[in-house]
Motif scaffolding. Sequence first.
Motif, PDB file in Angstrom:
ATOM      1  N   LEU A   1      -7.826   2.096  -4.120  1.00 39.65           N
ATOM      2  CA  LEU A   1      -6.883   2.697  -3.180  1.00 39.65           C
ATOM      3  C   LEU A   1      -7.550   3.008  -1.839  1.00 39.65           C
ATOM      4  O   LEU A   1      -6.954   2.809  -0.777  1.00 39.65           O
ATOM      5  CB  LEU A   1      -6.284   3.969  -3.789  1.00 39.65           C
TER       6      LEU A   1
ATOM      7  N   ALA B   1      -6.506   1.198   1.626  1.00 39.43           N
ATOM      8  CA  ALA B   1      -6.177   1.957   2.831  1.00 39.43           C
ATOM      9  C   ALA B   1      -6.980   1.434   4.019  1.00 39.43           C
ATOM     10  O   ALA B   1      -6.434   1.224   5.118  1.00 39.43           O
ATOM     11  CB  ALA B   1      -6.463   3.443   2.609  1.00 39.43           C
TER      12      ALA B   1
ATOM     13  N   ALA C   1      -2.547  10.128   2.027  1.00 42.19           N
ATOM     14  CA  ALA C   1      -1.677   9.160   1.373  1.00 42.19           C
ATOM     15  C   ALA C   1      -0.635   9.885   0.515  1.00 42.19           C
ATOM     16  O   ALA C   1      -0.912  10.301  -0.599  1.00 42.19           O
ATOM     17  CB  ALA C   1      -2.507   8.224   0.497  1.00 42.19           C
ATOM     18  N   SER C   2       0.542  10.047   1.072  1.00 40.66           N
ATOM     19  CA  SER C   2       1.625  10.730   0.353  1.00 40.66           C
ATOM     20  C   SER C   2       1.167  12.072  -0.209  1.00 40.66           C
ATOM     21  O   SER C   2       1.464  12.436  -1.348  1.00 40.66           O
ATOM     22  CB  SER C   2       2.150   9.841  -0.778  1.00 40.66           C
TER      23      SER C   2
ATOM     24  N   THR D   1       0.709   4.289  -2.811  1.00 42.59           N
ATOM     25  CA  THR D   1       0.461   5.706  -2.538  1.00 42.59           C
ATOM     26  C   THR D   1       1.555   6.595  -3.096  1.00 42.59           C
ATOM     27  O   THR D   1       1.310   7.763  -3.410  1.00 42.59           O
ATOM     28  CB  THR D   1       0.331   5.973  -1.027  1.00 42.59           C
TER      29      THR D   1
ATOM     30  N   PRO E   1      -7.096   7.065   3.887  1.00 44.27           N
ATOM     31  CA  PRO E   1      -7.034   7.335   2.452  1.00 44.27           C
ATOM     32  C   PRO E   1      -7.017   8.814   2.111  1.00 44.27           C
ATOM     33  O   PRO E   1      -6.811   9.186   0.966  1.00 44.27           O
ATOM     34  CB  PRO E   1      -8.307   6.666   1.920  1.00 44.27           C
TER      35      PRO E   1
ATOM     36  N   TYR F   1       0.832  -1.197   0.000  1.00 52.11           N
ATOM     37  CA  TYR F   1       0.000   0.000   0.000  1.00 52.11           C
ATOM     38  C   TYR F   1       0.872   1.254   0.000  1.00 52.11           C
ATOM     39  O   TYR F   1       0.582   2.226  -0.707  1.00 52.11           O
ATOM     40  CB  TYR F   1      -0.937   0.008   1.212  1.00 52.11           C
TER      41      TYR F   1
END
Length: 417
Positions: free
Chosen positions: A328, A332, A342-343, A311, A339, A307
């Motif tokens: 995604l 998450a 995420a980055s 991301t 979610p 995961y």
Amino acid sequence: MPLRRRAALLVAAASTLTALTTSVASASPPPAGLYGAADPTYDGVWRQSYALLALHTADVTPAPAAVDWLTAQQCADGGFPSFRADTAKPCAPKAEDTNATGIAVQALAALGGHGPAVAKATGWLKGVQNPDGGWSYNPGGASDPDSTAVVIGALKAAGTDPGGATSKTGHTPYDALRGFQFGCAARPAERGAFGYPMNGKLSVNAKATADAVRGARGAGFVVSAPTERQAAAPDCATSKNAYATLGPDAFADAAAAYLTAQLTAGGDHLTALTPGADQPTPDYGTTADAVVALAAGGQLAPARAAYAWLTANSATWAHANPAALSQLVLAAYATGNDPRKASGADFVRQLTNLGPAPVARATASASPTRSSAPATKQKKDGEDGSSSTSTWLIVGVFFVASVGVGFLLSGRKRQRG
């Protein structure tokens, strides 16, 4: 994604690219209530159901128009097709498929309040079960692990024990799944993997393996991870028939061990070899599927590592793609991640931007996981996922055409998007 659906999507992608390069402004708007602007012919019910599942999991109440769009797609006999352009007309003969019906059941069951529609759809699914206990994409075809897994998740969501859903010959869905697994007779590196049947032959397939793991756990697309635990394959050195009598959890463990090894070898993601390429390219969708599948059995360490890779690397794949963004969000959720953080991306907001504005929160103290931005602003935030320019659309189509073809040939090698 079955080969038939992938092929159709690639054709649609090529057609879309031609239309865009001719006149972006001439593109027709998507049907009211539908998530995503792409042609829904081959994946309308699939992506809508995925989006509703993801938003519900993220504590976002979808707009009634979005739910109505999905319920209107159901045929009189209970099944769902990939897409009905005119819901006032009866469904075309043999239009329904198990994948669209299975995921629609999961979405409607999660939302609640759709008991009759869910019961009718599960009745249709039970009616098209194959003698071996499994399901094919289109009724009447040979069973495949992916379709069987989708239906298992639907039965579970509808409150039915999949293990009790026996065919007329007394076989269960788990019996069918077991038949697709590579055991001690296979090469050591392939043991535990699942294959997709094509032309009477099984070929090791990561997507089939991820789906089969989830199905063997009796899980749908929404997974709340259990306590962390390790997964191991049976010892073929002890018995050459070590796989023959495994129960669902045990053969899922063996497949999870295979997936974990593949993820580790690929740098926390799965890959596929595209035609004409010398090196494999990332398979984002199957990696997301693997995250949920591993989390379903408690293999959280490899699931979280995969995961994290997604991301950091999946922005192009997921941009303006409701199904990808939904994967995604659900990945998450399965791994205990947020979610919305995420980055630097907010997968939930990107997804809500692709459809009708969700139901507003009743008070400011409502769940903090819901987006508090006004719907009008969400629709303008191109950086959060809205496809506000033709450039992103064209990039997306090129991406699908270049990467998708590889997955079509080397990812599935079979007949579902």
